[in-house]
Design an enzyme around this catalytic site. Sequence first.
Site, PDB file in Angstrom:
ATOM      1  N   LYS A  87      50.975 -20.596 109.357  1.00 34.26           N
ATOM      2  CA  LYS A  87      50.836 -19.406 110.193  1.00 34.26           C
ATOM      3  C   LYS A  87      50.013 -19.735 111.449  1.00 34.26           C
ATOM      4  O   LYS A  87      50.397 -19.424 112.557  1.00 34.26           O
ATOM      5  CB  LYS A  87      50.161 -18.308 109.367  1.00 34.26           C
ATOM      6  CG  LYS A  87      50.016 -16.984 110.063  1.00 34.26           C
ATOM      7  CD  LYS A  87      49.485 -15.935 109.081  1.00 34.26           C
ATOM      8  CE  LYS A  87      49.061 -14.681 109.827  1.00 34.26           C
ATOM      9  NZ  LYS A  87      48.476 -13.672 108.939  1.00 34.26           N
TER      10      LYS A  87
ATOM     11  N   GLU B 101      44.767 -29.537 106.271  1.00 40.03           N
ATOM     12  CA  GLU B 101      45.627 -30.244 105.317  1.00 40.03           C
ATOM     13  C   GLU B 101      47.044 -30.363 105.864  1.00 40.03           C
ATOM     14  O   GLU B 101      47.664 -31.434 105.846  1.00 40.03           O
ATOM     15  CB  GLU B 101      45.686 -29.492 103.981  1.00 40.03           C
ATOM     16  CG  GLU B 101      44.385 -29.460 103.207  1.00 40.03           C
ATOM     17  CD  GLU B 101      43.532 -28.245 103.520  1.00 40.03           C
ATOM     18  OE1 GLU B 101      43.608 -27.728 104.669  1.00 40.03           O
ATOM     19  OE2 GLU B 101      42.769 -27.812 102.640  1.00 40.03           O
TER      20      GLU B 101
ATOM     21  N   GLY C 220      49.046 -14.524 104.705  1.00 41.68           N
ATOM     22  CA  GLY C 220      49.563 -15.787 104.167  1.00 41.68           C
ATOM     23  C   GLY C 220      50.122 -15.640 102.756  1.00 41.68           C
ATOM     24  O   GLY C 220      51.242 -16.065 102.464  1.00 41.68           O
ATOM     25  N   ARG C 221      49.347 -15.029 101.871  1.00 40.47           N
ATOM     26  CA  ARG C 221      49.785 -14.944 100.463  1.00 40.47           C
ATOM     27  C   ARG C 221      50.854 -13.887 100.241  1.00 40.47           C
ATOM     28  O   ARG C 221      51.311 -13.705  99.118  1.00 40.47           O
ATOM     29  CB  ARG C 221      48.586 -14.733  99.543  1.00 40.47           C
ATOM     30  CG  ARG C 221      47.738 -13.517  99.854  1.00 40.47           C
ATOM     31  CD  ARG C 221      46.436 -13.565  99.069  1.00 40.47           C
ATOM     32  NE  ARG C 221      45.495 -12.535  99.483  1.00 40.47           N
ATOM     33  CZ  ARG C 221      44.673 -12.637 100.517  1.00 40.47           C
ATOM     34  NH1 ARG C 221      44.691 -13.719 101.283  1.00 40.47           N
ATOM     35  NH2 ARG C 221      43.830 -11.665 100.825  1.00 40.47           N
TER      36      ARG C 221
ATOM     37  N   GLU D 117      42.591 -14.151  95.483  1.00 43.63           N
ATOM     38  CA  GLU D 117      42.208 -14.193  96.895  1.00 43.63           C
ATOM     39  C   GLU D 117      42.185 -12.773  97.469  1.00 43.63           C
ATOM     40  O   GLU D 117      41.506 -12.502  98.451  1.00 43.63           O
ATOM     41  CB  GLU D 117      43.173 -15.090  97.692  1.00 43.63           C
ATOM     42  CG  GLU D 117      42.509 -15.719  98.902  1.00 43.63           C
ATOM     43  CD  GLU D 117      43.396 -16.713  99.646  1.00 43.63           C
ATOM     44  OE1 GLU D 117      44.580 -16.414  99.852  1.00 43.63           O
ATOM     45  OE2 GLU D 117      42.897 -17.776 100.029  1.00 43.63           O
TER      46      GLU D 117
ATOM     47  N   HIS E  80      51.207 -23.682  72.146  1.00 44.84           N
ATOM     48  CA  HIS E  80      50.780 -24.950  71.548  1.00 44.84           C
ATOM     49  C   HIS E  80      49.535 -25.487  72.235  1.00 44.84           C
ATOM     50  O   HIS E  80      49.179 -26.648  72.041  1.00 44.84           O
ATOM     51  CB  HIS E  80      51.922 -25.964  71.603  1.00 44.84           C
ATOM     52  CG  HIS E  80      53.121 -25.500  70.824  1.00 44.84           C
ATOM     53  ND1 HIS E  80      53.373 -25.913  69.543  1.00 44.84           N
ATOM     54  CD2 HIS E  80      54.089 -24.606  71.141  1.00 44.84           C
ATOM     55  CE1 HIS E  80      54.471 -25.313  69.101  1.00 44.84           C
ATOM     56  NE2 HIS E  80      54.926 -24.519  70.053  1.00 44.84           N
TER      57      HIS E  80
ATOM     58  N   LYS F 141      35.250 -24.760 104.123  1.00 46.32           N
ATOM     59  CA  LYS F 141      35.967 -25.404 105.241  1.00 46.32           C
ATOM     60  C   LYS F 141      34.980 -25.872 106.294  1.00 46.32           C
ATOM     61  O   LYS F 141      35.069 -26.991 106.815  1.00 46.32           O
ATOM     62  CB  LYS F 141      36.916 -24.392 105.907  1.00 46.32           C
ATOM     63  CG  LYS F 141      38.232 -24.194 105.220  1.00 46.32           C
ATOM     64  CD  LYS F 141      39.153 -23.432 106.176  1.00 46.32           C
ATOM     65  CE  LYS F 141      40.175 -22.615 105.425  1.00 46.32           C
ATOM     66  NZ  LYS F 141      40.896 -21.673 106.264  1.00 46.32           N
TER      67      LYS F 141
HETATM   68  C1  G6Q Z   1      46.565 -16.645 102.280  1.00 45.08           C
HETATM   69  C2  G6Q Z   1      45.560 -17.444 102.930  1.00 45.08           C
HETATM   70  C3  G6Q Z   1      45.793 -18.936 102.849  1.00 45.08           C
HETATM   71  C4  G6Q Z   1      46.723 -19.483 103.908  1.00 45.08           C
HETATM   72  C5  G6Q Z   1      46.525 -20.989 103.982  1.00 45.08           C
HETATM   73  C6  G6Q Z   1      47.450 -21.645 104.955  1.00 45.08           C
HETATM   74  O1  G6Q Z   1      46.589 -15.446 102.278  1.00 45.08           O
HETATM   75  O2  G6Q Z   1      45.397 -16.987 104.208  1.00 45.08           O
HETATM   76  O3  G6Q Z   1      46.231 -19.375 101.590  1.00 45.08           O
HETATM   77  O4  G6Q Z   1      48.039 -19.144 103.620  1.00 45.08           O
HETATM   78  O5  G6Q Z   1      45.199 -21.264 104.290  1.00 45.08           O
HETATM   79  O6  G6Q Z   1      47.260 -21.132 106.237  1.00 45.08           O
HETATM   80  P1  G6Q Z   1      48.263 -21.471 107.388  1.00 45.08           P
HETATM   81  O7  G6Q Z   1      49.586 -20.889 107.040  1.00 45.08           O
HETATM   82  O8  G6Q Z   1      47.697 -20.860 108.629  1.00 45.08           O
HETATM   83  O9  G6Q Z   1      48.351 -22.966 107.478  1.00 45.08           O
END
Ligand code: G6Q
Length: 546
Positions: free
Chosen positions: A206, A212, A266-267, A352, A383, A511
């Site tokens: 996003k 990462e 994001g989620r 989250e 199990h 972070k």
């Molecule tokens: C979700 C969070 C988080 C996000 C990641 C990746 O709600 O905001 O999991 O999706 O940190 O972020 P980017 O899509 O910006 O790389």
Amino acid sequence: MTDLTQGEAWQALEHHAPKQRNRHLRELFDADSARFERFTFRLDDLLVDLSKQRITGETLHLLRELAEETGLGEHRDAMFAGEHINTTEDRAVLHVALRHPVDRPMYVDGENVMPAVAEVLDRVAAFSREVREGERRGATGERLTDVVNIGIGGSDLGPLMVTEALWPYTRPELRAHFVSNVDDSHLARVLRDLDPARTLFVVASKTFTTEETMTNARSARAWLVDRLGEEAVAKHFVAVSTNGEAVAGFGIDTDNMFGFWDWVGGRYSLWSAIGLPIALVCGFERFRELLDGAHAMDAHFRTAPLDVNLPVLLGLVGIWNRNFLGSVCHAVLPYDQRLHRLAAYLQQADMESNGKSVRRDNRRVDYTTGPIVWGEPGTNAQHSFFQMIHQGTELIPADFIAAAKSSTPMGDHHLKLLANVLAQTEALAFGKTPEEARAELESQGLTGEELEALLPHKLFGGNQPTTTILYDELTPFALGRLIALYEHKIFVEGSIWGLNSFDQMGVELGKQLAKRTLPALASGQLAGLPAVTASLVEEIRARRGD
Ligand code: G6Q
């Protein structure tokens, strides 16, 4: 005290709870032969059975009052109206627009967002069709056979979980891979088996700044350029992002970028272009069915009365277990191997969103909030950790999720799977009494001291609350509906707890510290680090020979 715990409904529940805590599910079923019918709720073929929750009609009535008193309906309507309910980030929360029929308007800040949603969906449809039909090929003219999604968190867990769940709708000659971890072994493992000429990278971020993802994307780019040259990048890299400038800066033509918007968290983003890998490997029609399933749940959540509203009921029962029966966790147990990443997905969605201790009104909570979410598919989990659910010391509410029919039928596998769902929820509810255990041991020929010594180990307390979620078959539609059911359940709980379920400020501190620690690890410059971190930096540098 906050308004929540002072409110009439909360107080009434506090009063009601001690009585319920001492009642066993055996007793509740004995007292009411219609308990299954009374506490089973349906939406088309989706059935939610709450009869094995430790609730009565009065419990649900009081919980509904709590929902009304806390303005759940108004808060839900504010979300659908595009109001800025993500207060700390001053944003709308409108992932529901992503699965809304495109010819019906939805507004954010006075603007109908549906034309933009439709435009991106059309591009996702066209792109995925071209790749699937071999019209869009790699730089050397080869067909694209492998899609590597590079993203993390919300830009990874959703498409990963869904592509795994929908594998019967994929074809072997077009595969999805997911690289999320900055640990080089993740990317190395995926790249080892890939042919660059046949590989399409989807860089999903996003913000397009996530460490990462950008690290993995740069390494993947270098791998490709090394093998096919710089000009191959245009044919092998696309981006999904809200940040066109950063995408262009990375060297991906914005013609190869699929956008989304700041009102998609994001989620909650698998329904946006973040779902591109789903459309690529399952086909756009299947992706649309997934969206339609989620929309069916949105429509239900928006319009069904609270007392038959599935996400509302699940959320209320979650609050009951957490705040009034004292559970700390919630197990997600899909009896479906295809849902083997569902628990991981819901860990993020739930923890989250509702793992917070400050309310929307900026005050600290004086009650417990989101539970620890965990789980594994059944029957595998039986199990491993089921021992603890049956005979441990924790109250562990669990969701058992199953399809009546398999999409890949083979002998009697599926009936055996379902028999285990029924057996486990029965065992967890009713347990095994001393009388039953004694009779069983006697029938095995045990007597006297030997029997008495073994007896306590053979008892099952039962009274572990479970919800059974059942549907006909795990189609894309059913999956979309199931995910949206959980999304809205999380909304309901967060809303009643007075939280902003749509920010995630708790992920920032780590972070920031990692940013500060990286140069110390690289250079040995320890100034400004706490002594304990500095000691570990030295230890690591020595082991690495730095
Ligand atoms: C979700 C969070 C988080 C996000 C990641 C990746 O709600 O905001 O999991 O999706 O940190 O972020 P980017 O899509 O910006 O790389």
